[in-house]
Design a protein around this motif. Sequence first.
Motif, PDB file in Angstrom:
ATOM      1  N   ASP A  30       0.827  -1.269   0.069  1.00  0.00           N
ATOM      2  CA  ASP A  30      -0.013  -0.168   0.006  1.00  0.00           C
ATOM      3  C   ASP A  30       0.756   1.173  -0.090  1.00  0.00           C
ATOM      4  N   TYR A  31       0.574   2.427   0.631  1.00  0.00           N
ATOM      5  CA  TYR A  31       1.151   3.489   0.802  1.00  0.00           C
ATOM      6  C   TYR A  31       2.372   3.435   1.574  1.00  0.00           C
ATOM      7  N   GLY A  32       2.225   2.399   2.691  1.00  0.00           N
ATOM      8  CA  GLY A  32       3.432   2.252   3.470  1.00  0.00           C
ATOM      9  C   GLY A  32       3.500   3.754   4.294  1.00  0.00           C
ATOM     10  N   VAL A  33       2.324   3.558   5.050  1.00  0.00           N
ATOM     11  CA  VAL A  33       1.816   4.670   5.876  1.00  0.00           C
ATOM     12  C   VAL A  33       2.772   4.521   7.172  1.00  0.00           C
ATOM     13  N   MET A  34       3.192   5.782   7.506  1.00  0.00           N
ATOM     14  CA  MET A  34       3.798   5.916   8.886  1.00  0.00           C
ATOM     15  C   MET A  34       2.931   7.379   9.707  1.00  0.00           C
ATOM     16  N   GLU A  35       2.068   7.323  10.594  1.00  0.00           N
ATOM     17  CA  GLU A  35       1.461   8.581  10.898  1.00  0.00           C
ATOM     18  C   GLU A  35       2.265   8.812  12.225  1.00  0.00           C
ATOM     19  N   ASN A  36       2.130  10.145  12.266  1.00  0.00           N
ATOM     20  CA  ASN A  36       2.765  10.801  13.494  1.00  0.00           C
ATOM     21  C   ASN A  36       4.300  10.706  13.716  1.00  0.00           C
ATOM     22  N   ALA A  37       5.036  10.822  12.484  1.00  0.00           N
ATOM     23  CA  ALA A  37       6.267  10.088  12.259  1.00  0.00           C
ATOM     24  C   ALA A  37       7.257  11.395  12.086  1.00  0.00           C
ATOM     25  N   ALA A  38       8.478  10.857  11.945  1.00  0.00           N
ATOM     26  CA  ALA A  38       9.793  11.945  11.791  1.00  0.00           C
ATOM     27  C   ALA A  38      10.471  11.201  10.629  1.00  0.00           C
ATOM     28  N   LEU A  39      11.319  12.060  10.024  1.00  0.00           N
ATOM     29  CA  LEU A  39      12.191  11.662   9.103  1.00  0.00           C
ATOM     30  C   LEU A  39      13.656  12.514   9.149  1.00  0.00           C
ATOM     31  N   ALA A  40      14.542  11.699   9.382  1.00  0.00           N
ATOM     32  CA  ALA A  40      15.864  12.375   9.328  1.00  0.00           C
ATOM     33  C   ALA A  40      16.913  12.197   8.370  1.00  0.00           C
ATOM     34  N   ILE A  41      17.617  13.229   7.716  1.00  0.00           N
ATOM     35  CA  ILE A  41      18.389  13.058   6.823  1.00  0.00           C
ATOM     36  C   ILE A  41      19.922  13.426   6.993  1.00  0.00           C
ATOM     37  N   LYS A  42      20.844  12.707   6.411  1.00  0.00           N
ATOM     38  CA  LYS A  42      22.447  12.929   6.598  1.00  0.00           C
ATOM     39  C   LYS A  42      23.025  13.105   5.291  1.00  0.00           C
ATOM     40  N   ASP A  43      23.925  14.123   4.914  1.00  0.00           N
ATOM     41  CA  ASP A  43      24.448  13.900   3.513  1.00  0.00           C
ATOM     42  C   ASP A  43      23.730  13.764   2.503  1.00  0.00           C
ATOM     43  N   GLY A  44      22.368  14.475   2.448  1.00  0.00           N
ATOM     44  CA  GLY A  44      21.803  14.229   1.328  1.00  0.00           C
ATOM     45  C   GLY A  44      20.974  12.909   1.141  1.00  0.00           C
ATOM     46  N   ARG A  45      20.861  11.933   2.255  1.00  0.00           N
ATOM     47  CA  ARG A  45      20.477  10.662   2.129  1.00  0.00           C
ATOM     48  C   ARG A  45      19.360  10.581   3.148  1.00  0.00           C
ATOM     49  N   ILE A  46      18.350   9.805   3.132  1.00  0.00           N
ATOM     50  CA  ILE A  46      17.651   9.493   4.402  1.00  0.00           C
ATOM     51  C   ILE A  46      18.163   8.513   5.407  1.00  0.00           C
ATOM     52  N   ALA A  47      18.526   9.325   6.510  1.00  0.00           N
ATOM     53  CA  ALA A  47      19.112   8.506   7.518  1.00  0.00           C
ATOM     54  C   ALA A  47      18.411   7.743   8.678  1.00  0.00           C
ATOM     55  N   TRP A  48      17.259   8.181   8.694  1.00  0.00           N
ATOM     56  CA  TRP A  48      16.172   7.679   9.851  1.00  0.00           C
ATOM     57  C   TRP A  48      14.790   8.085   9.716  1.00  0.00           C
ATOM     58  N   LEU A  49      14.195   6.931   9.835  1.00  0.00           N
ATOM     59  CA  LEU A  49      12.372   7.071  10.001  1.00  0.00           C
ATOM     60  C   LEU A  49      12.043   6.501  11.078  1.00  0.00           C
TER      61      LEU A  49
END
Length: 414
Positions: A30-49
């Motif tokens: 499906d959409y791969g939903v994460m509600e009330n979530a956070a997303l972190a980046i480092k060096d132009g890449r996704i580092a953490w969700l």
Amino acid sequence: MSKSKSQEEQHWDAIWINANIATFSISTEDYGVMENAALAIKDGRIAWLGSVAEATQFKADETHDADGHWITPGLIDCHTHLVYAGNRAREFEMRLNGASYEELQKAGGGILSTVKATRAASEDELLEASVKRLESLKREGVTTVEIKSGYGLELETEIKMLKVARKIGDNDKQVDVVTTFLGAHALPPEYQNNSDAYIEHIVDDMLPAVHEEKLADAVDGFCEGIGFSPEQIERVFTKAGELELPVKLHAEQLSDLNGAALAARYKALSADHLEYISESGVKAMADAGSVAVLLPGAFYILREKQLPPVQLFREHAVPMAIATDANPGSSPITSLLTVLNMACTLFSLTPAEALAGVTRNAASALGLEDDRGTLEIGKRADFILWDIDHPSELVYMIGANPCVSVIKNGIKCR
Ligand code: DI6
Ligand code: FE
């Protein structure tokens, strides 16, 4: 005291909190939903969700409050003819008065009228006209776009088109451009009644020259009664293989010539259009791992009746991508969100399938699935913030652009 490695890694460049995230990650249907979530980046890449609660334990140089907005991957338009000169509004009128796309093409209009205008345009003129069209895609969150040549049909102009496409990518902070050589798009006037000689010219001269200048990331063709035969396309694909360039094909748009199966034999990244594909063609694509790129804009503009066999693609697990096919003839459309709606309304895709078609599967259609198209750790930090209550809203609305912000390579550019 020096920090441990794991603490070091947990210091992010930036974090977005209070977001609802649709990851489109391969592990979800499906959409791969994460509600009330956070997303972190480092060096132009996704580092953490993760959840907002977990996020508080990490440090970040910048913290952005997403304010409840939805985050999706940056959108990918994997099939466009964005670089061209002139327009074909008059031809649109003629079609509405009864002329068919094929008749206009045979009468020297159609693709050839755009060829005339594109040959006559300077590189700067071409760039200016194309950048305007790109701007419309960018407003709706496109961060990667494929651009084909194919309105030159002679070496000089094909090179001019591809250089313009490369320049667009080099100059633009929001968009990466992937280029495709489409010399076998239509028969140029110089080779009338001698299509084999034109194919020979492509194979012997044009493709090697374009490759030499590193102007093409892939090779495409138009396999159709009004285009080129499967045998002719095969000669182009053989040469592409020698040069180690991946292939893709406009196939089964107006008739079934078994083009998709031919493309599959050459391990094509994708076969595109596919309204007339047979079940054996679908199976061949499944075996080869080729993506089915559906182009509902062209179907709509040409008022076609034959629907692509979406259910067969599902049954045989052929990934479906959706693209604008932005071009002056069959798809004068520069709104990927509108095309998402068409994919659902006309082709009966689900909104989740349509959105996967402009994210995860569009990345696969460009051979970029390891780098982008989903929100997962390690992927490029290309993502969009949307002012919506649910991802299906992106597909449901026509003309409302809920794009709030665009992050490309970790940098906010809109
Ligand atoms: N199929 C298409 O939809 C575009 N090219 C092709 O082979 C249309 C190109 C045009 O009409 O200018
Ligand atoms: Fe096309």
